[in-house]
Motif scaffolding. Sequence first.
Motif, short mmCIF file in Angstrom:
data_model
loop_
_atom_site.label_atom_id
_atom_site.label_comp_id
_atom_site.label_asym_id
_atom_site.label_seq_id
_atom_site.Cartn_x
_atom_site.Cartn_y
_atom_site.Cartn_z
N ILE A 260 29.30 44.20 36.96
CA ILE A 260 28.29 43.61 36.09
C ILE A 260 28.06 44.49 34.86
O ILE A 260 28.06 44.02 33.71
N VAL A 261 27.88 45.78 35.08
CA VAL A 261 27.62 46.71 33.98
C VAL A 261 28.85 46.81 33.07
O VAL A 261 28.73 46.84 31.83
N LEU B 242 33.63 51.64 54.97
CA LEU B 242 33.04 51.90 53.66
C LEU B 242 33.91 51.30 52.55
O LEU B 242 33.39 50.68 51.61
N ALA B 243 35.24 51.45 52.68
CA ALA B 243 36.14 50.90 51.67
C ALA B 243 36.02 49.38 51.60
O ALA B 243 36.01 48.78 50.51
N LEU B 244 35.91 48.73 52.76
CA LEU B 244 35.77 47.27 52.78
C LEU B 244 34.45 46.83 52.16
O LEU B 244 34.40 45.82 51.45
N LEU B 245 33.39 47.57 52.41
CA LEU B 245 32.10 47.22 51.82
C LEU B 245 32.11 47.43 50.31
O LEU B 245 31.50 46.65 49.56
N VAL B 246 32.78 48.48 49.85
CA VAL B 246 32.92 48.70 48.41
C VAL B 246 33.68 47.53 47.78
O VAL B 246 33.29 46.98 46.74
N LEU B 247 34.79 47.13 48.42
CA LEU B 247 35.57 45.99 47.91
C LEU B 247 34.74 44.71 47.90
O LEU B 247 34.84 43.90 46.97
N SER B 248 33.94 44.51 48.94
CA SER B 248 33.11 43.31 48.99
C SER B 248 32.17 43.26 47.79
O SER B 248 31.93 42.20 47.21
N GLY B 249 31.65 44.43 47.39
CA GLY B 249 30.77 44.49 46.24
C GLY B 249 31.50 44.20 44.94
O GLY B 249 31.01 43.45 44.09
N LEU B 250 32.68 44.79 44.78
CA LEU B 250 33.45 44.56 43.55
C LEU B 250 33.85 43.09 43.43
O LEU B 250 33.74 42.49 42.34
N PHE B 251 34.32 42.50 44.54
CA PHE B 251 34.66 41.07 44.52
C PHE B 251 33.43 40.22 44.23
O PHE B 251 33.47 39.28 43.44
N PHE C 281 22.71 40.53 37.25
CA PHE C 281 22.16 41.87 37.44
C PHE C 281 20.87 41.84 38.24
O PHE C 281 20.72 42.57 39.23
N TYR C 282 19.93 41.00 37.84
CA TYR C 282 18.64 40.98 38.51
C TYR C 282 18.76 40.45 39.94
O TYR C 282 18.07 40.92 40.85
#
Length: 298
Positions: free
Chosen positions: A53-54, A215-224, A189-190
């Motif tokens: 987003i940023v 942790l890697a899967l959760l990071v990927l879930s956020g990026l996706f 964002f909000y």
Amino acid sequence: MDNLQDKPIKGILLRILSGALFTGMLVCIKAVSDEVPVGQSIFFRSLFALFPIVIFLMIRREFPSALATRRPLGHLLRSGLGAAMFFSFSAVAFLPVAEATLLIQLAPVFMAIGGVLLLGEKFSYYRAGAVVLALAGMAVLVIPGLNASEGDERLLGYVLGTLGALLTAGALLTVRRISRTETAGAIAFYFIVVAALAGLATLPLGWATLSDTQLALLVLSGLFGGAGHIAMTLAFRYAEVSQLAPFEYVALVWPVIADWALFGIPVSSGFLLALPLMLSGVALAAMEGRRLRWLLRR
């Protein structure tokens, strides 16, 4: 900020892209769902969704100016309806990714109706026919699973997924309304900030100790998820809710592929029967009857 534009093809392509990104997100969440609580998954998913987003806002030279809002209550309503994420993430823990996504696809039915009743959009016979065809295809795919007796967990998954679809429809209708004055980045964002805080609030209920893989899967879930939110929000800037509704069903292709490739679940005969119905609905909505009438006149 750009004004609301009528570019349905661009909106449709962005909505299809968002479906692929959200499928990647759900695959990651399902992979950790046995060990990681839903609230913890939502927190990490939301936290790392802030990065795309940023970056998106920085590329457009809109950070932090784009976060200014004239519709704080609209953002609050959209974020509140984002409770759909809790239901959807819970459903994917009990169901295959494809079935959980199917239930989420009930949202366009509510969207198409809500777009007419709440936003004053036109609901032509062609769009109505497209939605009917898409619903018929979904019924062919999901009814055999509903008739199967596989325990209370499966039934709970269907209930959670349906509730998630209802809230998702309300959230997307809100996106369409506030996108007339708010930037795509601000909307995403909000919502993500509120979702992260809601996930963090579940910490006293108990969180799991994460392995490196989790942790890697959760990071990927956020990026996706973050990239998917941007694509989805832009889609609703360029096209009406009822125009996009039939194309929601294209998103069904991605989770079926994921189930087959990652979880060893083959393509069912129901999917093969449903696919032509859904694609016919997509084609009918795209034509809006104009080209068809032109061919008949010829």
